[in-house]
Design a protein around this motif. Structure first.
Motif, PDB file in Angstrom:
ATOM      1  N   SER A   1      48.603  37.337  41.549  1.00 52.99           N
ATOM      2  CA  SER A   1      48.461  38.495  40.662  1.00 52.99           C
ATOM      3  C   SER A   1      49.537  39.512  41.029  1.00 52.99           C
ATOM      4  O   SER A   1      50.697  39.141  41.184  1.00 52.99           O
ATOM      5  CB  SER A   1      47.046  39.062  40.783  1.00 52.99           C
TER       6      SER A   1
ATOM      7  N   THR B   1      50.418  47.671  39.713  1.00 47.98           N
ATOM      8  CA  THR B   1      49.298  46.943  40.314  1.00 47.98           C
ATOM      9  C   THR B   1      48.476  46.235  39.239  1.00 47.98           C
ATOM     10  O   THR B   1      47.373  45.765  39.499  1.00 47.98           O
ATOM     11  CB  THR B   1      48.377  47.854  41.162  1.00 47.98           C
ATOM     12  N   LEU B   2      49.006  46.185  38.038  1.00 49.09           N
ATOM     13  CA  LEU B   2      48.406  45.370  36.978  1.00 49.09           C
ATOM     14  C   LEU B   2      49.360  44.215  36.717  1.00 49.09           C
ATOM     15  O   LEU B   2      50.530  44.425  36.395  1.00 49.09           O
ATOM     16  CB  LEU B   2      48.212  46.214  35.719  1.00 49.09           C
ATOM     17  N   ALA B   3      48.851  42.992  36.869  1.00 45.50           N
ATOM     18  CA  ALA B   3      49.720  41.810  36.800  1.00 45.50           C
ATOM     19  C   ALA B   3      50.422  41.687  35.459  1.00 45.50           C
ATOM     20  O   ALA B   3      51.563  41.228  35.378  1.00 45.50           O
ATOM     21  CB  ALA B   3      48.889  40.553  37.068  1.00 45.50           C
ATOM     22  N   ASN B   4      49.751  42.136  34.384  1.00 45.18           N
ATOM     23  CA  ASN B   4      50.311  41.904  33.055  1.00 45.18           C
ATOM     24  C   ASN B   4      51.455  42.855  32.696  1.00 45.18           C
ATOM     25  O   ASN B   4      52.040  42.724  31.619  1.00 45.18           O
ATOM     26  CB  ASN B   4      49.209  42.042  32.001  1.00 45.18           C
TER      27      ASN B   4
ATOM     28  N   THR C   1      40.679  43.090  36.550  1.00 45.02           N
ATOM     29  CA  THR C   1      42.005  43.631  36.831  1.00 45.02           C
ATOM     30  C   THR C   1      42.261  43.609  38.332  1.00 45.02           C
ATOM     31  O   THR C   1      43.334  43.225  38.767  1.00 45.02           O
ATOM     32  CB  THR C   1      42.174  45.068  36.295  1.00 45.02           C
ATOM     33  N   LYS C   2      41.272  43.988  39.150  1.00 43.85           N
ATOM     34  CA  LYS C   2      41.550  44.172  40.573  1.00 43.85           C
ATOM     35  C   LYS C   2      40.636  43.397  41.520  1.00 43.85           C
ATOM     36  O   LYS C   2      40.887  43.406  42.727  1.00 43.85           O
ATOM     37  CB  LYS C   2      41.499  45.662  40.940  1.00 43.85           C
TER      38      LYS C   2
ATOM     39  N   SER D   1      49.766  33.067  41.007  1.00 35.85           N
ATOM     40  CA  SER D   1      48.670  32.879  41.956  1.00 35.85           C
ATOM     41  C   SER D   1      48.212  34.198  42.581  1.00 35.85           C
ATOM     42  O   SER D   1      47.028  34.422  42.766  1.00 35.85           O
ATOM     43  CB  SER D   1      49.120  31.921  43.066  1.00 35.85           C
TER      44      SER D   1
ATOM     45  N   LEU E   1      42.459  36.710  43.028  1.00 37.92           N
ATOM     46  CA  LEU E   1      41.496  36.635  41.930  1.00 37.92           C
ATOM     47  C   LEU E   1      41.026  35.198  41.695  1.00 37.92           C
ATOM     48  O   LEU E   1      39.879  34.969  41.314  1.00 37.92           O
ATOM     49  CB  LEU E   1      42.108  37.233  40.658  1.00 37.92           C
TER      50      LEU E   1
ATOM     51  N   SER F   1      49.847  37.937  27.438  1.00 34.19           N
ATOM     52  CA  SER F   1      48.699  37.571  28.278  1.00 34.19           C
ATOM     53  C   SER F   1      49.136  37.195  29.682  1.00 34.19           C
ATOM     54  O   SER F   1      50.254  36.704  29.875  1.00 34.19           O
ATOM     55  CB  SER F   1      47.947  36.367  27.686  1.00 34.19           C
ATOM     56  N   PHE F   2      48.246  37.416  30.629  1.00 34.87           N
ATOM     57  CA  PHE F   2      48.511  37.019  32.013  1.00 34.87           C
ATOM     58  C   PHE F   2      47.290  36.284  32.576  1.00 34.87           C
ATOM     59  O   PHE F   2      46.182  36.787  32.519  1.00 34.87           O
ATOM     60  CB  PHE F   2      48.842  38.237  32.885  1.00 34.87           C
ATOM     61  N   TYR F   3      47.545  35.077  33.111  1.00 37.98           N
ATOM     62  CA  TYR F   3      46.475  34.243  33.676  1.00 37.98           C
ATOM     63  C   TYR F   3      46.756  33.983  35.152  1.00 37.98           C
ATOM     64  O   TYR F   3      47.907  33.966  35.581  1.00 37.98           O
ATOM     65  CB  TYR F   3      46.414  32.894  32.955  1.00 37.98           C
ATOM     66  N   ILE F   4      45.678  33.747  35.906  1.00 39.38           N
ATOM     67  CA  ILE F   4      45.846  33.482  37.336  1.00 39.38           C
ATOM     68  C   ILE F   4      45.148  32.173  37.729  1.00 39.38           C
ATOM     69  O   ILE F   4      43.983  31.944  37.369  1.00 39.38           O
ATOM     70  CB  ILE F   4      45.321  34.675  38.160  1.00 39.38           C
TER      71      ILE F   4
ATOM     72  N   VAL G   1      41.672  35.778  33.698  1.00 38.92           N
ATOM     73  CA  VAL G   1      42.451  36.549  32.744  1.00 38.92           C
ATOM     74  C   VAL G   1      42.608  37.945  33.315  1.00 38.92           C
ATOM     75  O   VAL G   1      41.612  38.598  33.631  1.00 38.92           O
ATOM     76  CB  VAL G   1      41.742  36.635  31.376  1.00 38.92           C
ATOM     77  N   SER G   2      43.848  38.392  33.494  1.00 42.78           N
ATOM     78  CA  SER G   2      44.068  39.730  34.049  1.00 42.78           C
ATOM     79  C   SER G   2      45.080  40.448  33.176  1.00 42.78           C
ATOM     80  O   SER G   2      46.280  40.361  33.383  1.00 42.78           O
ATOM     81  CB  SER G   2      44.549  39.636  35.497  1.00 42.78           C
ATOM     82  N   ASN G   3      44.569  41.094  32.156  1.00 42.81           N
ATOM     83  CA  ASN G   3      45.410  41.710  31.131  1.00 42.81           C
ATOM     84  C   ASN G   3      45.088  43.198  31.002  1.00 42.81           C
ATOM     85  O   ASN G   3      44.907  43.716  29.903  1.00 42.81           O
ATOM     86  CB  ASN G   3      45.139  41.010  29.792  1.00 42.81           C
ATOM     87  N   ALA G   4      44.960  43.852  32.148  1.00 42.14           N
ATOM     88  CA  ALA G   4      44.624  45.280  32.189  1.00 42.14           C
ATOM     89  C   ALA G   4      43.348  45.543  31.390  1.00 42.14           C
ATOM     90  O   ALA G   4      42.422  44.733  31.423  1.00 42.14           O
ATOM     91  CB  ALA G   4      45.796  46.126  31.720  1.00 42.14           C
TER      92      ALA G   4
END
Lengths: 205, 381
Positions: free
Chosen positions: A88, A116-119, B103-104, A86, B122, A136-139, B142-145
């Protein structure tokens, strides 16, 4: 059929691995991830440079995957790491913000910024286990077994995939909420990967 | 296979895909030098969106006061509005999903003492976006840099092909701030001149602000001239969280996977990530060589737009699709002499696509976390 071959549930109070409570927090304190690491005899020095989100996801995956006898050396193109949460990377975002506050206190650090990058947590799990499939990373606002099931099932439409290390990996200012599952196609052991069973595991406190 | 029904780009060069493409054709780049901006101690090169222009375009939507929304929120709403209008879909429909690639998001709000924590998340930004269009489905973030924009399109394909949704609005966006620029600066990743992808004298990347949107739907019953996303692949290097693999393992695997659906002789060009950092471009040259794509024309758009982070995969897919439709390979601004170890067919000049059988392009990206992705787009004859 897709099955949950192994899982780890980590909350502020305890750690449950494949149905067995293996670790509890001391007294009123929240569970300490470094103590958990030491208690389980894990030997992976990179752990100590990780932020709390990465530590949470790493430990969730580490505990579950080792029960499956999965080695950490063989490249695994048919395995994916897909996490969701949730907040990130807000826990580390707040820490990084402190390093760039003002002229006198301006010391941005690449080792803090990278988390500071969730993935990044998916990358840490991939590196440890030589996982070379999708990461992969989803929020989403809240944990949802429906979202978990649909995202992971859709990833499995890639026929070269045989395992997904997936789950909810949330860490924000001392509050942790982690469910990591090793989900496999065509295995004998484990419960079916469906919303009922995902919710059962998430409900373990 | 899914079809692109409409698109939009909001960036420093304009607020529509056509306007932006026309600027690129005229040789106008968006990257400029900024000094004292965002309270940063060092000057930096970047492509920024002018606040006044964005506010005015947002006000033209006639729905809300610019002062009530952050720059990030205004950009995603504006970009999605224009793409949805072009696609002609009812974005409030139950069978439509919103996917946000970032990303941010609103991370710059952390600078304020009493920031609204929910507004920084986000999922809140994505909810605001979907809510603007009256869409009640829970949006996906989707937050994959750096590869987020490609992952978002791959997720859209899965959502449509699984039958979960008929159409997906894929919006990518990141804004620049003290937070983002200081971080890349601390990595010594920023160039203090306009970046030079694949060039021998490249010294690093430029960052850029953008929002970009593609509206996708199932490809049945769609007009022939529509671009189609055939497939995509995401592969991790399992090597390092902040550096690419020396052997280009993950990117090579992603390229091999997408080349399963169309052979290399159908590929008109590869739009590289081409950030102009030493390691990224070198790694990409190795991946192209290992995948048998050394002779295929390659380009990078980073000297024009900067690296637009969560928007990059979508923005560069849109520009590349437009150029494929016009049978052109856009030139790589900033390139003069190759500075990578494997052969790369790259040019500063625009080139014609003369072979009519080359109906596809590949868009590829790599990023922090060891992630790599590639997608293949096709424009029918």
């Amino acid at each position: 059929m897709i099955k949950i071959a192994a899982y780890t549930r980590i909350t502020n109070r305890s750690v449950v691995l494949n149905g067995e409570k293996i670790f509890t927090a001391k007294g009123e304190n929240s569970l300490n991830l470094t103590e958990l690491y030491r208690n389980r005899g894990i030997d992976y020095p990179k752990f100590f440079k990780m932020d709390n989100l990465a530590k949470s996801g790493f430990l969730g995956a580490e505990l579950a995957l080792r029960t499956l006898g999965l080695d950490t050396v063989t490249p695994k193109k048919g395995t994916a790491v897909i996490f969701m949460n949730s907040s990130s990377s807000l826990d580390d975002d707040i820490a990084y913000q402190q390093t760039i506050k003002s002229g006198e206190n301006y010391f941005p650090s690449p080792s803090v910024f990278v988390y500071t990058l969730a993935n990044i947590v998916t990358g840490e799990v991939a590196i440890r286990n030589k996982i070379m499939g999708e990461s992969s990373f989803y929020i989403f606002e809240k944990f949802s077994a429906n979202n978990m099931q649909s995202i992971i099932e859709q990833a499995f439409t890639n026929t070269s995939l045989d395992m997904v290390v997936c789950g909810w990996v949330e860490y924000l200012q001392g509050e942790m909420d982690v469910l990591v599952m090793a989900v496999q196609r065509d295995v004998v052991r484990g419960d079916e990967f469906n919303t009922l069973n995902i919710n059962k595991l998430y409900d373990i406190k | 296979m899914i079809a692109a029904l409409g698109d939009n780009i909001v960036c420093g060069l304009g607020f529509s895909s056509e306007e932006v493409y026309a600027s690129v054709k005229k040789g106008i780049g968006g990257v400029k030098r900024y000094e004292g901006t965002f309270g940063l101690p060092d000057p930096f090169m970047a492509s920024l969106i002018a606040d006044e222009a964005l506010d005015s375009a947002f006000a033209d939507l006639g729905r809300g006061a610019a002062g009530d929304y952050t720059k990030f929120e205004k950009a995603i709403i504006l970009s999605a509005s224009k793409a949805i209008a072009q696609a002609g879909i009812d974005a409030s429909h139950k069978r439509v999903l919103f996917i946000l690639s970032t990303t941010k998001g609103n991370v710059d709000l952390l600078e304020h003492e009493n920031y609204d924590r929910q507004k920084v998340t986000l999922w809140h930004s994505a909810g605001l976006l979907a809510g603007w269009f009256g869409n009640t489905n829970e949006p996906v973030v989707v937050s994959n840099a750096c590869i987020s924009g490609l992952c978002a399109q791959i997720t859209a394909q899965r959502m449509i092909e699984s039958g979960s949704y008929d159409a997906v609005v894929v919006v990518g966006c990141d804004m620049l701030s003290k937070f983002v620029i200081s971080g890349f600066h601390s990595f010594k990743a920023l160039s203090d001149t306009e970046c030079r992808p694949f060039d021998a004298l490249r010294t690093g990347l430029n960052l850029g602000e953008a929002a970009a949107t593609i509206v996708y739907s199932a490809s049945d019953n769609v007009a022939g001239g529509c671009a189609k996303m055939l497939c995509g692949a995401i592969c991790n290097d399992a090597n390092h969280i902040s550096g690419p693999s020396r052997t280009a393992e993950g990117l090579n695997n992603a390229l091999q996977a997408v080349l399963q659906v169309r052979p290399a002789d159908k590929i008109a060009f590869v739009n590289a990530h081409g950030t102009a950092t030493l390691y990224n471009d070198e790694m990409e040259s190795i991946a192209l060589s290992r995948s048998g794509l050394s002779s295929v024309p390659v380009n990078s758009l980073k000297a024009i737009f900067g690296h637009t982070l969560g928007a990059a995969g979508i923005l560069e897919t849109i520009i590349s699709t437009m150029s494929l439709k016009k049978r052109k390979v856009l030139g790589s601004r900033g390139f003069e002499r190759s500075g990578v170890s494997c052969e790369v067919n790259i040019s500063a000049e625009e080139r014609d696509i003369t072979d009519d059988t080359k109906s596809c392009f590949i868009k590829m990206m790599s990023g922090f976390g060891g992630s790599n992705a590639a997608i293949i787009m096709e424009v029918g004859q």
